[in-house]
Design a protein around this motif. Structure first.
Motif, PDB file in Angstrom:
ATOM      1  N   HIS A 130      33.354  39.525  29.695  1.00  0.00           N
ATOM      2  CA  HIS A 130      34.605  38.943  30.171  1.00  0.00           C
ATOM      3  C   HIS A 130      35.053  39.633  31.456  1.00  0.00           C
ATOM      4  CE1 HIS A 130      38.499  36.990  29.696  1.00  0.00           C
ATOM      5  NE2 HIS A 130      39.100  38.155  29.802  1.00  0.00           N
ATOM      6  N   LEU A 131      34.816  40.918  31.548  1.00  0.00           N
ATOM      7  CA  LEU A 131      35.267  41.706  32.687  1.00  0.00           C
ATOM      8  C   LEU A 131      34.568  41.300  33.979  1.00  0.00           C
ATOM      9  CD1 LEU A 131      36.991  44.163  33.596  1.00  0.00           C
ATOM     10  CD2 LEU A 131      35.002  45.596  33.136  1.00  0.00           C
ATOM     11  N   LEU A 132      33.348  40.789  33.884  1.00  0.00           N
ATOM     12  CA  LEU A 132      32.581  40.499  35.095  1.00  0.00           C
ATOM     13  C   LEU A 132      33.005  39.206  35.784  1.00  0.00           C
ATOM     14  CD1 LEU A 132      28.983  41.550  34.034  1.00  0.00           C
ATOM     15  CD2 LEU A 132      30.727  42.864  35.230  1.00  0.00           C
ATOM     16  N   LYS A 133      33.849  38.431  35.157  1.00  0.00           N
ATOM     17  CA  LYS A 133      34.280  37.171  35.752  1.00  0.00           C
ATOM     18  C   LYS A 133      35.593  37.383  36.493  1.00  0.00           C
ATOM     19  CE  LYS A 133      32.143  34.616  31.964  1.00  0.00           C
ATOM     20  NZ  LYS A 133      32.369  33.720  30.796  1.00  0.00           N
ATOM     21  N   PRO A 134      35.576  37.318  37.828  1.00  0.00           N
ATOM     22  CA  PRO A 134      36.800  37.566  38.599  1.00  0.00           C
ATOM     23  C   PRO A 134      37.966  36.667  38.189  1.00  0.00           C
ATOM     24  CG  PRO A 134      34.895  37.564  40.051  1.00  0.00           C
ATOM     25  CD  PRO A 134      34.408  37.116  38.703  1.00  0.00           C
ATOM     26  N   ALA A 135      37.667  35.472  37.693  1.00  0.00           N
ATOM     27  CA  ALA A 135      38.739  34.570  37.286  1.00  0.00           C
ATOM     28  C   ALA A 135      39.582  35.157  36.160  1.00  0.00           C
ATOM     29  CB  ALA A 135      38.146  33.228  36.847  1.00  0.00           C
ATOM     30  N   ASN A 136      39.019  36.120  35.400  1.00  0.00           N
ATOM     31  CA  ASN A 136      39.757  36.719  34.290  1.00  0.00           C
ATOM     32  C   ASN A 136      40.600  37.925  34.706  1.00  0.00           C
ATOM     33  OD1 ASN A 136      38.592  34.915  32.425  1.00  0.00           O
ATOM     34  ND2 ASN A 136      36.778  36.199  32.248  1.00  0.00           N
ATOM     35  N   HIS A 137      40.356  38.439  35.905  1.00  0.00           N
ATOM     36  CA  HIS A 137      41.018  39.681  36.299  1.00  0.00           C
ATOM     37  C   HIS A 137      42.522  39.515  36.452  1.00  0.00           C
ATOM     38  CE1 HIS A 137      36.925  41.167  38.093  1.00  0.00           C
ATOM     39  NE2 HIS A 137      36.889  40.956  36.792  1.00  0.00           N
ATOM     40  N   LEU A 388      38.141  52.344  39.894  1.00  0.00           N
ATOM     41  CA  LEU A 388      38.382  50.904  39.911  1.00  0.00           C
ATOM     42  C   LEU A 388      39.472  50.616  40.939  1.00  0.00           C
ATOM     43  CD1 LEU A 388      37.391  48.444  38.090  1.00  0.00           C
ATOM     44  CD2 LEU A 388      39.652  48.574  37.051  1.00  0.00           C
ATOM     45  N   VAL A 389      39.276  49.549  41.689  1.00  0.00           N
ATOM     46  CA  VAL A 389      40.261  49.123  42.689  1.00  0.00           C
ATOM     47  C   VAL A 389      40.727  47.724  42.320  1.00  0.00           C
ATOM     48  CG1 VAL A 389      40.682  48.604  45.123  1.00  0.00           C
ATOM     49  CG2 VAL A 389      39.151  50.504  44.485  1.00  0.00           C
ATOM     50  N   CYS A 390      42.031  47.550  42.192  1.00  0.00           N
ATOM     51  CA  CYS A 390      42.595  46.220  41.900  1.00  0.00           C
ATOM     52  C   CYS A 390      42.989  45.596  43.234  1.00  0.00           C
ATOM     53  CB  CYS A 390      43.802  46.346  40.969  1.00  0.00           C
ATOM     54  SG  CYS A 390      44.343  44.776  40.282  1.00  0.00           S
ATOM     55  N   LEU A 411      37.494  45.631  41.641  1.00  0.00           N
ATOM     56  CA  LEU A 411      36.306  46.105  42.345  1.00  0.00           C
ATOM     57  C   LEU A 411      35.962  47.517  41.868  1.00  0.00           C
ATOM     58  CD1 LEU A 411      37.265  44.957  45.965  1.00  0.00           C
ATOM     59  CD2 LEU A 411      35.948  43.699  44.252  1.00  0.00           C
ATOM     60  N   TYR A 412      34.702  47.887  42.043  1.00  0.00           N
ATOM     61  CA  TYR A 412      34.225  49.178  41.545  1.00  0.00           C
ATOM     62  C   TYR A 412      33.657  49.991  42.696  1.00  0.00           C
ATOM     63  CZ  TYR A 412      31.552  52.542  38.735  1.00  0.00           C
ATOM     64  OH  TYR A 412      31.032  53.682  38.170  1.00  0.00           O
ATOM     65  N   ARG A 413      34.136  51.224  42.807  1.00  0.00           N
ATOM     66  CA  ARG A 413      33.612  52.156  43.807  1.00  0.00           C
ATOM     67  C   ARG A 413      32.878  53.251  43.044  1.00  0.00           C
ATOM     68  NH1 ARG A 413      38.065  53.247  46.490  1.00  0.00           N
ATOM     69  NH2 ARG A 413      37.658  51.819  48.223  1.00  0.00           N
ATOM     70  N   ALA A 414      31.559  53.316  43.223  1.00  0.00           N
ATOM     71  CA  ALA A 414      30.744  54.251  42.448  1.00  0.00           C
ATOM     72  C   ALA A 414      31.075  55.702  42.744  1.00  0.00           C
ATOM     73  CB  ALA A 414      29.261  53.986  42.702  1.00  0.00           C
ATOM     74  N   SER A 415      31.458  55.994  43.987  1.00  0.00           N
ATOM     75  CA  SER A 415      31.857  57.358  44.344  1.00  0.00           C
ATOM     76  C   SER A 415      32.726  57.297  45.586  1.00  0.00           C
ATOM     77  CB  SER A 415      30.625  58.245  44.604  1.00  0.00           C
ATOM     78  OG  SER A 415      29.873  57.733  45.696  1.00  0.00           O
ATOM     79  N   SER A 416      33.460  58.341  45.830  1.00  0.00           N
ATOM     80  CA  SER A 416      34.364  58.349  46.985  1.00  0.00           C
ATOM     81  C   SER A 416      33.568  58.164  48.269  1.00  0.00           C
ATOM     82  CB  SER A 416      35.142  59.665  47.025  1.00  0.00           C
ATOM     83  OG  SER A 416      34.248  60.762  47.097  1.00  0.00           O
ATOM     84  N   GLY A 417      34.122  57.397  49.164  1.00  0.00           N
ATOM     85  CA  GLY A 417      33.455  57.130  50.437  1.00  0.00           C
ATOM     86  C   GLY A 417      32.617  55.874  50.424  1.00  0.00           C
ATOM     87  N   ARG A 421      32.840  47.389  45.395  1.00  0.00           N
ATOM     88  CA  ARG A 421      32.076  46.149  45.250  1.00  0.00           C
ATOM     89  C   ARG A 421      32.489  45.420  43.980  1.00  0.00           C
ATOM     90  NH1 ARG A 421      25.932  47.233  45.270  1.00  0.00           N
ATOM     91  NH2 ARG A 421      26.534  48.661  43.599  1.00  0.00           N
ATOM     92  N   PRO A 422      32.182  44.115  43.888  1.00  0.00           N
ATOM     93  CA  PRO A 422      32.501  43.371  42.663  1.00  0.00           C
ATOM     94  C   PRO A 422      31.821  43.997  41.456  1.00  0.00           C
ATOM     95  CG  PRO A 422      31.972  41.859  44.446  1.00  0.00           C
ATOM     96  CD  PRO A 422      31.646  43.238  44.953  1.00  0.00           C
ATOM     97  N   LEU A 423      32.461  43.955  40.336  1.00  0.00           N
ATOM     98  CA  LEU A 423      31.922  44.552  39.111  1.00  0.00           C
ATOM     99  C   LEU A 423      30.585  43.940  38.717  1.00  0.00           C
ATOM    100  CD1 LEU A 423      35.179  44.830  37.017  1.00  0.00           C
ATOM    101  CD2 LEU A 423      33.698  46.726  37.637  1.00  0.00           C
ATOM    102  N   ALA A 424      30.416  42.655  39.014  1.00  0.00           N
ATOM    103  CA  ALA A 424      29.185  41.974  38.619  1.00  0.00           C
ATOM    104  C   ALA A 424      27.955  42.563  39.303  1.00  0.00           C
ATOM    105  CB  ALA A 424      29.287  40.484  38.945  1.00  0.00           C
TER     106      ALA A 424
END
Length: 554
Positions: A130-137, A388-390, A411-417, A421-424
């Protein structure tokens, strides 16, 4: 939430039952034991696609039955009533065909997904998340910040609906103004013809009631005169009754039993006298006027002609007249009507713009707070500097919907800097599951998904992270029913129910078979010991007992 699951002939499972706790249920077993078969069954019962490979080798079909109740994770308020629960069955034949029943009635896979599926989140393989669908965010953010967002969202939707209706009305008026010449001339002809006759429902009803009397005035006068003569001439009905009355009155002086009959004839005499007068008045009131008759017949003919053309009822004629009048007015007064509709549309648009800004402001205020709390849970899970970035992005006006004027995406940032990117696009299933876990803990009771099933959530996890993960799952189980497939003893000991998956290489039909059993007591101690060290040595068993006792003492 899921109350009970019965599985037959799914992958390596021949026959198994699964009754998870309302809180945290853990599923453990050695690699290759067949834990994925149980997940496959869960996917089927929530409306996932099915194929023939799901069916156990040698079986004609696979069967999954589930009973679902609505209720809280602590077990309170569980509703097993007529409207609160569902019993679902999914059967998949060896040729891949699927059959579904819901509460004893035939249903479709889509209906299964819309009822049972909407309450269950399978947080493992990417296609089910469910989390991977941007329409649900946006729904997640709105649910979490409902106190501040719900009122402005309601206002926005009301403004959106009002603007949409105003835009449709403007287009309708513009379209009417573009009516073809032929249609316009036809409408003008209809309007002129009906208005020339100027009909009314009341007049038509009056004419239809009076016309038969006027047409038959001479015959009515003759019949009324004859009736009057029969009543009033010498020896007629009035005289005859009066004579009979005199005789009875005389006889009554000799026999008192005739008194009632005398009274009856007296009443009859009065009634006949009244009838005599009324017949005379009716006869004298008949006016045989050929000119008036001709006028009434002509009027009736005109009205009936309209009814033949535009009826069959007079009400239909009048409705046709109004339709024609609107068409003519829309063209003849097009500029004024279009201008008025345009003003209304502009005002509705302005109100919508204000409502959209209020909604965007409310979401923009809530988004970083939501992300901050999720990131705190991610830090608790020791996900390093990942965050996580909203993100809110304004949409073009043509893309606005009843959901809002901006796109909300996690969106998900794997590490600072690094770029968010989209969670999917996150590669690791375990990473996605832990982000989902963090989001679900923050959402708490606001999450519409009652049952969460985690697979791979502990992939690559160990040490202190395993302890933290177990704690987060236990917290989540306070507001959800949580089912976890795990290889971590730290997670297994926190379960309210513990299921063990074993693979029997010599099944009843000679085909390897996955067995599922609820374990407790020493059996559970032995399984936790195996998970800790791969054996059931006394040291491992002692450690397992300590871990289980520590959890019970919390």
């Amino acid at each position: 939430m899921l109350d009970e699951l019965h599985v037959q002939n799914v992958a390596l499972i021949r026959d198994a039952s699964f009754a998870p706790a309302s809180g945290l249920t853990v599923i453990t077993g050695e690699t290759g034991a067949g834990k994925t078969a149980l997940l496959s069954a869960l996917k089927l019962i929530v409306g996932d696609r099915a194929d023939a490979a799901t069916v156990r080798e040698g079986a004609a079909s696979a069967l999954v039955e589930g009973r679902f109740f609505a209720g809280s994770a602590d077990g309170e308020g569980v509703d097993a009533g007529e409207d609160g629960g569902h019993v679902a069955m999914r059967k998949v034949s060896a040729d891949g065909r699927s059959r579904v029943t819901m509460d004893g009635s035939m249903a479709t896979v889509g209906q299964l997904a819309a009822t049972v599926g909407k309450s269950v989140d399978l947080c493992g393989q990417h296609e089910h998340q469910h989390l991977l669908k941007p329409a649900n965010h946006v729904a997640m953010l709105d649910a979490w910040a409902a106190d501040s967002i719900a009122p402005v969202l309601d206002a926005y939707r009301a403004a959106f609906d009002a603007q949409s209706e105003a835009a449709r009305e403007l287009e309708r008026i513009k379209e009417a103004a573009r009516t073809s010449t032929e249609q316009l001339e036809q409408a003008r002809f209809v309007l002129a013809r009906i208005d020339e006759a100027a009909p009314s429902l009341e007049e038509y009803e009056d004419i239809m009631r009076e016309l038969p009397r006027v047409e038959n005035a001479e015959a009515l006068a003759q019949e009324a005169d004859a009736a009057y003569w029969e009543l009033s001439h010498e020896g007629g009905a009035v005289d005859a009754v009066r004579s009979a009355l005199r005789h009875l009155e005389s006889a009554g002086e000799m026999d008192s039993s005739l008194a009632p009959l005398v009274e009856t004839l007296t009443d009859a005499s009065y009634a006949l006298e009244d009838a005599e007068r009324e017949v005379r008045v009716y006869r004298d009131g008949i006016d045989h006027d050929p000119a008036a008759l001709a006028r009434m017949q002509e009027r009736a003919s005109a009205l009936q002609g309209l009814m033949r053309s535009y009826g069959p009822r007079m009400e239909d004629v009048l409705a046709k007249r109004e339709e024609a009048a609107r068409t003519v007015a829309a063209v003849d007064d097009a500029d004024r009507l279009v201008a008025a509709a345009q003003r209304a549309c502009d005002e509705a648009e302005q109100a919508l713009q204000h409502a959209a800004k209020a909604l965007d402001d409310a979401r923009a205020e809530a988004a970083p707070r939501f992300a901050e709390l999720v990131n705190a849970q991610m830090a608790r899970l020791e996900m390093g500097s990942a965050e996580l970035v909203c993100h809110l992005e304004a949409l073009d006006r043509a893309q606005w919907t009843r959901t809002g004027a901006s796109k909300v995406e996690l969106l998900y940032r794997a590490s600072s800097g690094m770029t968010a990117r989209p969670l999917a696009r996150i590669a690791s299933g375990g990473e996605v599951s832990r982000v989902m876990l963090a989001c679900k803990v923050v959402l708490g009771a606001a999450d519409e998904r009652e049952t969460l099933v985690f697979d791979e959530v502990d992939a690559g996890v160990g040490g202190s992270v395993a302890v933290a993960l177990a704690g987060v799952l236990a917290d989540l189980a306070k507001t959800h029913q949580v089912i976890v497939v795990t290889h971590l003893a730290q997670v297994a000991v926190r379960g309210d129910a513990h299921y063990l998956v074993r693979k029997n290489p010599d099944g009843a039909d000679g085909i390897p078979e996955t067995e599922l059993s609820l374990i407790a007591g020493e059996a559970r101690v032995a399984e936790v010991a195996r998970m800790l060290s791969g054996d059931t040595s006394e040291a491992s068993l002692s450690h397992a007992r300590e871990m289980l006792a520590a959890v019970r003492g919390r």
